[in-house]
Design an enzyme around this catalytic site. Structure first.
Site, PDB file in Angstrom:
ATOM      1  N   ARG A 183      -8.908 -20.461  75.780  1.00  0.00           N
ATOM      2  CA  ARG A 183      -8.200 -20.000  76.983  1.00  0.00           C
ATOM      3  C   ARG A 183      -8.991 -18.884  77.651  1.00  0.00           C
ATOM      4  NH1 ARG A 183      -1.912 -17.990  77.180  1.00  0.00           N
ATOM      5  NH2 ARG A 183      -2.630 -16.347  75.732  1.00  0.00           N
ATOM      6  N   ASP A 469       1.777  -9.591  72.621  1.00  0.00           N
ATOM      7  CA  ASP A 469       0.544  -9.658  73.401  1.00  0.00           C
ATOM      8  C   ASP A 469       0.842  -9.129  74.795  1.00  0.00           C
ATOM      9  OD1 ASP A 469       1.765 -11.672  74.852  1.00  0.00           O
ATOM     10  OD2 ASP A 469       0.411 -13.269  74.212  1.00  0.00           O
TER      11      ASP A 469
END
Length: 568
Positions: A183, A469
């Site tokens: 990603r 996150d």
């Protein structure tokens, strides 16, 4: 070439080099020189990245301007919705290219930063896929980005190993490993250590370009069964952004001399505007798509951000905004129906729990929550799900296997035609629930601790038995901002207190004391908690909401070498 390209840390270097790196015309590397990094940043790889930047920068700038325009529209009272101009795409029958055999079965995927030990453990975890993350789970300082590229190259080559000196243990890859997806960062993030034609490169083109350049041939041979590399694409708001990615993929395939449609990508639907664009996003990427994913934490963040000027759409405590909320369930159901109608995977959301080793009872309760969530996903028709920790994989795998049997996915068996009737109102329905002082405290505590870790190079942080996150930190920030802006009443704990700057100031003070107690005086002193506190407080109390926490914080982790250039 920019004047900076003539110099290095030790003074003048040969023309065409940048602080010791051998660079093509117009490229200037301002990050620290390292021999290992130089292998990744070789001239050919940089030429490829520069070509992508020059070809697509104006398209990217236009897309970012369109985002700002949409934001203005929402701030003036507008609502996102299905675009009448692309109704023909939504209504007509078409499918994406067939799913490559290498990634037909994705029932459990693990995610984590591109850190060396993490990569080995994740690839060995028993998951079907590992998504190696340059985005929300990574703090994009120069060291992390470059080491991440080295680690991924070693992983694709099959040579990666790690010697943990503390435990005196060597980590290596098993014979059977998860399939690797990567990603890159979102379109909005710059890469300020690499300048191309005098301006910072686009972060995602650096991440994608360097990884693709060095690994496409090996990956297709060793992992992709003739396909690949595979990617996850974050933070999109409109199909025009997917169209740019599609063009990037085509250009990369042409450069590498591989067939069109080799590269495959799953798009995260993690912004509210994108849920109305799912068919269009798949259509733009139809030769390169392997589905969509419910990026549910970012989606909640995006709900607040999209409706920042709508006082009638305030969120309850973040712990109450789960998949049972009508707007969240509608989003997941429509995603499944859209993907299966177009012949690709519909991936579920993240299980963020981490094993609670010192409390077996609490651990079992947490695992039961995970099982329940995954059972809901598989019964709804999802083809796979995400886990943040290897310890969760057996539980997730068991739930999906018990319900899917030997089938690799549910693309053909779960049509979800009932979701065809979902309306704009379903997708925008206000979340229900109360707001509490504990909600405000938790947001503040999590936001400050995450930001402190991010500033010191960690983008994936275990806090209170959950893996946090950037997405969860963003929810904390925008929710605090929204509650402060509209002076909401904390109606869930019988106090009837309204949130204002004075109350928030007290909460920040008390939570900083709590953080210091929890982490210990020594670690608190060494960490960047005070800087993080200042930054987080400023963002929560700002008159205008910043689009991204990480954009503001990014300036604090960019280090240019040398800081000052010697004059000739």
């Amino acid at each position: 070439m920019g004047s900076l390209g003539m110099y290095s840390e030790s003074g003048l270097t040969k023309k065409g080099s940048s602080r010791g790196y051998d660079v093509p015309e117009g490229v200037d590397i301002r990050g620290r020189y390292d021999e290992e990094f130089a292998k990744i940043l070789n001239k050919e790889a940089l030429l490829f990245v520069a070509d992508l930047q020059r070809t697509f920068r104006n398209h990217i700038k236009y897309s970012m301007e369109c985002r700002r325009e949409a934001k203005r529209r929402y701030n003036e009272g507008g609502l996102p919705g299905f675009d009448p101009a692309t109704k023909y795409i939504r209504d007509s029958e078409w499918t994406c290219a067939p799913v490559p055999p290498a990634v037909a079965d994705r029932r459990v995927e693990i995610t984590g930063p591109v850190e060396r030990k993490m990569i080995i453990n994740a690839l060995n975890s028993g998951a079907k896929v590992f998504m190696a993350d340059f985005e929300d789970a990574l703090s994009p300082n120069w060291e992390n980005l470059m080491r991440g590229q080295i680690n991924l190259k070693d992983a694709v080559d099959g040579t990666i190993s790690f010697h943990d000196r503390v435990r005196n243990r060597v980590y290596k890859l098993n014979d059977q490993t998860a399939k690797l997806f990567v990603r890159p960062r979102g379109w909005h993030l710059p890469e300020a250590h690499i300048f191309i034609d005098g301006e910072p490169a686009t972060g995602c083109l650096v991440d994608f370009g360097l990884y693709f350049f060095h690994n496409h041939a090996n990956f297709r041979r060793s992992q992709g069964q003739g396909y690949g590399p595979f990617f996850y694409l974050p933070k999109m708001e409109h199909s025009r952004e997917a169209k740019i990615w599609n063009s990037v993929f085509e250009r990369a395939e042409k450069m590498a001399g591989i067939e069109r449609g080799s590269i495959r990508a799953t798009v995260l639907i993690e912004t509210l505007p994108a849920v109305f664009q799912m068919n269009e996003i798949l259509y733009e990427l139809r030769d390169h798509s392997v589905g969509l994913n419910c990026g549910r934490w970012d989606y909640i963040f995006s709900y607040v951000k999209t409706f920042q000027a709508h006082p009638d759409r305030l969120l309850p405590d973040r712990v109450l905004v789960g998949m049972t909320q009508h707007f969240m369930r509608s989003y997941s159901d429509l995603l499944i129906r859209t993907c299966h109608r177009r012949g690709v995977h519909a991936m579920g959301g993240m299980a963020a729990q981490i094993p609670i080793r010192d409390d077996p009872k609490a651990n079992e309760v947490a695992l039961e929550l995970v099982r329940k969530d995954k059972l809901r996903e598989v019964k709804a028709g999802h083809d796979g799900t995400w886990a943040a920790h290897p310890g969760l994989i057996p539980a997730c795998m068991e739930v999906f296997t018990n319900n899917m049997g030997n089938a690799p996915n549910q693309i053909r068996s779960m049509r979800r035609d009932d979701a065809a009737n979902l309306t704009e109102e379903d997708l925008l329905q206000r979340p229900r629930g109360v707001r509490t002082m504990e909600g405000l405290r938790l947001n503040t505590r999590v936001g400050i601790q995450y930001l402190a870790a991010w500033l010191t190079g960690a983008g994936s942080v275990p806090l209170y038995n959950l893996m946090e996150d950037a997405a969860t930190a963003e929810i904390s920030r925008v929710q605090n901002w929204q509650w402060l802006k509209y002076g909401v009443e904390l109606d869930g704990d019988g106090l009837g207190v309204r949130v204002n700057k004075e109350l928030f100031g007290r909460v920040v003070e008390e939570e900083m004391e709590r953080i210091e107690r929890e982490v210990g005086k020594e670690r608190f002193k060494k960490g960047m908690y005070k800087e993080a506190c200042k930054m987080f407080t400023r963002q929560c109390t700002a008159p205008n909401l910043d689009d991204f926490l990480t954009l503001d914080a990014y300036n604090y982790i960019v280090i240019h070498h040398p800081r000052e250039l010697s004059k000739l």
